[in-house]
Scaffold this active site. Structure first.
Site, PDB file in Angstrom:
ATOM      1  N   THR A  48       0.853  -1.184   0.000  1.00  0.00           N
ATOM      2  CA  THR A  48       0.000   0.000   0.000  1.00  0.00           C
ATOM      3  C   THR A  48       0.887   1.232   0.000  1.00  0.00           C
ATOM      4  O   THR A  48       2.030   1.182   0.457  1.00  0.00           O
ATOM      5  CB  THR A  48      -0.884   0.046   1.252  1.00  0.00           C
ATOM      6  OG1 THR A  48      -0.022   0.055   2.393  1.00  0.00           O
ATOM      7  CG2 THR A  48      -1.805  -1.155   1.330  1.00  0.00           C
ATOM      8  N   GLU A  65      -5.704  -3.112  -1.775  1.00  0.00           N
ATOM      9  CA  GLU A  65      -6.187  -4.292  -1.046  1.00  0.00           C
ATOM     10  C   GLU A  65      -7.223  -5.077  -1.826  1.00  0.00           C
ATOM     11  O   GLU A  65      -7.563  -6.190  -1.466  1.00  0.00           O
ATOM     12  CB  GLU A  65      -6.809  -3.862   0.301  1.00  0.00           C
ATOM     13  CG  GLU A  65      -5.824  -3.401   1.340  1.00  0.00           C
ATOM     14  CD  GLU A  65      -5.469  -1.915   1.246  1.00  0.00           C
ATOM     15  OE1 GLU A  65      -5.679  -1.329   0.158  1.00  0.00           O
ATOM     16  OE2 GLU A  65      -4.992  -1.360   2.241  1.00  0.00           O
ATOM     17  N   LYS A 120     -14.614  17.305  11.003  1.00  0.00           N
ATOM     18  CA  LYS A 120     -15.626  17.204  12.062  1.00  0.00           C
ATOM     19  C   LYS A 120     -15.794  18.576  12.709  1.00  0.00           C
ATOM     20  O   LYS A 120     -15.000  18.995  13.528  1.00  0.00           O
ATOM     21  CB  LYS A 120     -15.212  16.143  13.070  1.00  0.00           C
ATOM     22  CG  LYS A 120     -15.138  14.777  12.386  1.00  0.00           C
ATOM     23  CD  LYS A 120     -14.795  13.650  13.312  1.00  0.00           C
ATOM     24  CE  LYS A 120     -14.721  12.356  12.508  1.00  0.00           C
ATOM     25  NZ  LYS A 120     -13.378  11.960  12.106  1.00  0.00           N
ATOM     26  N   TRP A 130     -20.428  16.579  10.187  1.00  0.00           N
ATOM     27  CA  TRP A 130     -19.325  16.205   9.307  1.00  0.00           C
ATOM     28  C   TRP A 130     -19.390  17.033   8.026  1.00  0.00           C
ATOM     29  O   TRP A 130     -20.453  17.195   7.432  1.00  0.00           O
ATOM     30  CB  TRP A 130     -19.420  14.721   8.922  1.00  0.00           C
ATOM     31  CG  TRP A 130     -19.049  13.789  10.019  1.00  0.00           C
ATOM     32  CD1 TRP A 130     -18.840  14.111  11.337  1.00  0.00           C
ATOM     33  CD2 TRP A 130     -18.840  12.379   9.908  1.00  0.00           C
ATOM     34  NE1 TRP A 130     -18.522  12.988  12.046  1.00  0.00           N
ATOM     35  CE2 TRP A 130     -18.510  11.911  11.193  1.00  0.00           C
ATOM     36  CE3 TRP A 130     -18.896  11.477   8.858  1.00  0.00           C
ATOM     37  CZ2 TRP A 130     -18.247  10.576  11.453  1.00  0.00           C
ATOM     38  CZ3 TRP A 130     -18.643  10.142   9.108  1.00  0.00           C
ATOM     39  CH2 TRP A 130     -18.303   9.697  10.392  1.00  0.00           C
TER      40      TRP A 130
HETATM   41  P1  AMP Z   1      -4.629   2.834  -3.198  1.00  0.00           P
HETATM   42  O1  AMP Z   1      -4.561   1.606  -2.427  1.00  0.00           O
HETATM   43  O2  AMP Z   1      -3.378   3.635  -3.198  1.00  0.00           O
HETATM   44  O3  AMP Z   1      -5.112   2.572  -4.568  1.00  0.00           O
HETATM   45  O4  AMP Z   1      -5.692   3.794  -2.500  1.00  0.00           O
HETATM   46  C1  AMP Z   1      -7.019   3.398  -2.298  1.00  0.00           C
HETATM   47  C2  AMP Z   1      -7.835   4.563  -1.833  1.00  0.00           C
HETATM   48  O5  AMP Z   1      -7.880   5.595  -2.827  1.00  0.00           O
HETATM   49  C3  AMP Z   1      -9.288   4.244  -1.575  1.00  0.00           C
HETATM   50  O6  AMP Z   1      -9.483   3.617  -0.330  1.00  0.00           O
HETATM   51  C4  AMP Z   1      -9.926   5.619  -1.664  1.00  0.00           C
HETATM   52  O7  AMP Z   1      -9.776   6.353  -0.474  1.00  0.00           O
HETATM   53  C5  AMP Z   1      -9.116   6.297  -2.737  1.00  0.00           C
HETATM   54  N1  AMP Z   1      -9.830   6.214  -4.020  1.00  0.00           N
HETATM   55  C6  AMP Z   1      -9.571   5.409  -5.052  1.00  0.00           C
HETATM   56  N2  AMP Z   1     -10.428   5.660  -6.063  1.00  0.00           N
HETATM   57  C7  AMP Z   1     -11.255   6.647  -5.646  1.00  0.00           C
HETATM   58  C8  AMP Z   1     -12.382   7.333  -6.218  1.00  0.00           C
HETATM   59  N3  AMP Z   1     -12.809   7.097  -7.447  1.00  0.00           N
HETATM   60  N4  AMP Z   1     -12.999   8.256  -5.450  1.00  0.00           N
HETATM   61  C9  AMP Z   1     -12.594   8.527  -4.206  1.00  0.00           C
HETATM   62  N5  AMP Z   1     -11.543   7.925  -3.623  1.00  0.00           N
HETATM   63  C10 AMP Z   1     -10.883   6.999  -4.333  1.00  0.00           C
END
Ligand code: AMP
Length: 548
Positions: A188, A333, A440, A445
């Site tokens: 990650t 994930e 918050k 929110w």
């Molecule tokens: P990663 O593991 O780096 O791909 O990050 C995943 C996270 O990116 C998700 O849990 C979201 O918080 C954010 N994310 C990915 N796609 C979107 C989307 N289309 N809109 C909002 N947040 C997103």
């Protein structure tokens, strides 16, 4: 009754064999700065066999040894994507943009034995190689002088890709592997704590790739040409390389040329039909396309995910350039595909746009639910806000090296996404924020994403990042950090008035700061932690606008 079906393992080698024969004429195109170099899928198959022979016979890779890549998106990275899992080893895509300590941490945590590196990234790798305690071999792709690597880590053997592969056979007898074994490993890109490892199986990659190909997702087929800008070191480039081999779609790889001008040149020269990248890439490209005459007529759809896509960006691409943005959501994930936003059949006009703004529909194999702060499962009514939890065949059940699922991230067999939002009765996901970014204020929110999207619809605003900052009276209040377009100007009062019609008064920011660029994470997302830290350190010149 037991089924009568064969127990036929889903293996990456099968995708490779299929793609390199049935779709042998499809091609991977790598941009080299002003032109392209091309490799057919038949050649990718032959190169993958050669690489597997080299890894096994010359470098002693056996069993589930980890072979890492430290590479841009290019043909050789694609070869590694297939060769390593097909031979039964585990591909680990190192994120070249992590801090050096983090790169070394993940390489050690994964116990990488071999690193494949692009010659243009050799200095970066030389910097961290001495800290990579399990690496025995480095293979350099391209003609750079390997001396810096040799000097940095004398105990590591350094090889040239071309020399290693030159006389190797073009066929490899791929072993049968258990479909539940690890095929690839990704960490990650979290900005807090150490990155965490997720090990994808042959089976999870197979099922995920089939979903990527589906019409309700990215709709790949032999006539598709996919401009794969999303890095192959971030969430497996959204599964596009495997899906392309499955479906016969060709791949257009930008290598290290990620600025708007070369991307525009690639589009004109290589005529992609589909593209995939985070919003910031498309924001930059839009500014370029608005000012320059570029033939983008081949590009029908682009997939935008990784962060929320501002609706203004969707409209601008559609209305000014005839390119439809398809909004998608996912996470490392979950391989990473979570949802894709295509409106239901028959829905048109503003109603269709409202669907397209959402993060989209969750596909059949993945189950999703919204969990309220008290732990109860909220109804999928499109209104009740809570944390999204998911489970499914391509969702990880725990992090690598952890015996038990971490209760912070897993709950009752579900992955806690850390994303907050709603699910509608017809299955559309709308995310309002990351749990840790929600502001918050008093008992209420405020969605930072909603404020950002509204601000980015203002013609003078290129990017806007909103974070919660401490406030004596309300606990937290929004701070808007705004990047203005070149040659544009706007005062905070004007931006506040612009927002006033769109959001409730109590949600509007009092604190404003104009910045040159929003800090970005290693995968191109707004780095809100960095903005909060700059504010806490007093490094931002904040203007406070009080309401009449
Ligand atoms: P990663 O593991 O780096 O791909 O990050 C995943 C996270 O990116 C998700 O849990 C979201 O918080 C954010 N994310 C990915 N796609 C979107 C989307 N289309 N809109 C909002 N947040 C997103």
């Amino acid at each position: 009754m037991r089924s009568t079906m064969m127990d036929f393992p889903l293996q990456i080698a099968r995708i490779l064999e299929h793609g390199s024969t049935v779709h042998g004429r499809a091609e991977v195109v790598t941009w080299t700065g002003d032109q392209s170099r091309r490799m057919s899928y038949t050649e990718v198959g032959a190169q993958a066999a050669r690489l597997a022979h080299a890894l096994r016979d010359d470098l002693g890779v056996t069993g589930d040894d980890r072979v890492a890549t430290f590479m841009w998106n290019n043909a050789e990275h694609l070869v590694a994507y297939f060769a390593v899992p097909s031979m039964g080893a585990v591909l680990h895509t190192l994120n070249i943009r992590l801090f050096p300590d983090q790169v070394a941490y993940v390489a050690n945590h994964a116990e990488d034995k071999v690193v494949l590196v692009d010659s243009t990234l050799l200095p970066l790798l030389a910097n961290v190689l001495p800290q990579m305690s399990t690496v025995r071999h480095v293979v350099v792709v391209g003609g750079a002088d390997p001396q810096p690597l040799v000097a940095a880590a004398p105990n590591v053997a350094v090889h040239a890709w071309d020399d290693l592969l030159r006389d190797k056979p073009e066929r490899y007898d791929w072993p049968e592997v258990d479909e539940r074994d690890a095929a690839a490993l990704c960490y990650t890109s979290g900005t807090t704590g150490h990155p965490k490892g997720v090990a994808y199986s042959h089976r999870s990659i197979w099922l995920h790739s089939m979903q990527i190909c589906a019409a309700e997702a990215f709709g790949l087929g032999p006539t598709s040409r996919v401009l794969t800008i999303v890095p192959m070191f971030h969430a497996m480039a959204w599964g596009l390389p495997y899906a392309a081999f499955m479906s016969g779609a060709s791949l257009i790889m930008p290598d290290r040329f990620l600025q708007a001008q070369p991307i525009a040149a690639m589009i004109a020269a290589e005529r992609p039909t589909l593209g995939g990248a985070v919003p910031t890439i498309w924001t930059d490209l839009l500014s370029y396309l608005d000012k320059n005459e570029v033939d983008t007529s081949s590009l029908k759809e682009v997939i935008v995910g990784g962060s929320a896509c501002p609706p203004a960006l969707m409209h601008a691409f559609s209305e000014r350039h005839g390119i439809e943005i398809i909004h998608a959501w996912g996470m490392t994930e979950m391989s990473p595909l979570g949802s894709v936003s295509r409106p239901p059949a028959g829905v048109t006009g503003d109603e269709a746009w409202a669907y397209r703004y959402t993060q989209g529909r969750i596909p059949a194999p993945v189950a999703a639910r919204i969990v309220a702060p008290d732990g109860s499962v909220a109804p999928a009514d499109g209104r009740t806000v809570g944390e999204l939890e998911v489970r499914g065949p391509w969702v990880t059940a725990r992090y690598l090296g952890e015996d038990e699922p971490d209760p912070e991230k897993f709950h009752d067999g579900w992955l806690r996404t850390g994303d907050v939002g709603t699910l509608s009765p017809d299955g559309y996901l709308t995310l309002t924020d990351r749990a840790k970014d929600v502001i918050k204020s008093g008992g209420e929110w405020i969605s930072s994403v909603e404020l950002e999207n509204a601000l980015m619809a203002h013609p003078a605003v290129l990017e806007a990042c909103v974070v919660g900052v401490p406030d004596e009276r309300w606990g937290e209040r929004p701070l808007a950090a705004v990047v203005l377009r070149e040659g544009s100007s706007a005062k905070p009062e004007e931006l506040r008035d612009f927002l006033a019609g769109k959001l409730a008064r109590w949600q509007l920011p009092e604190r404003w700061v104009f910045i040159d660029a929003v800090p970005k994470t290693s995968v191109g997302k707004f780095d809100k932690k960095a903005v909060r830290a700059r504010h806490a350190a007093g490094a931002l010149d904040v203007t406070t606008v009080n309401y009449p």
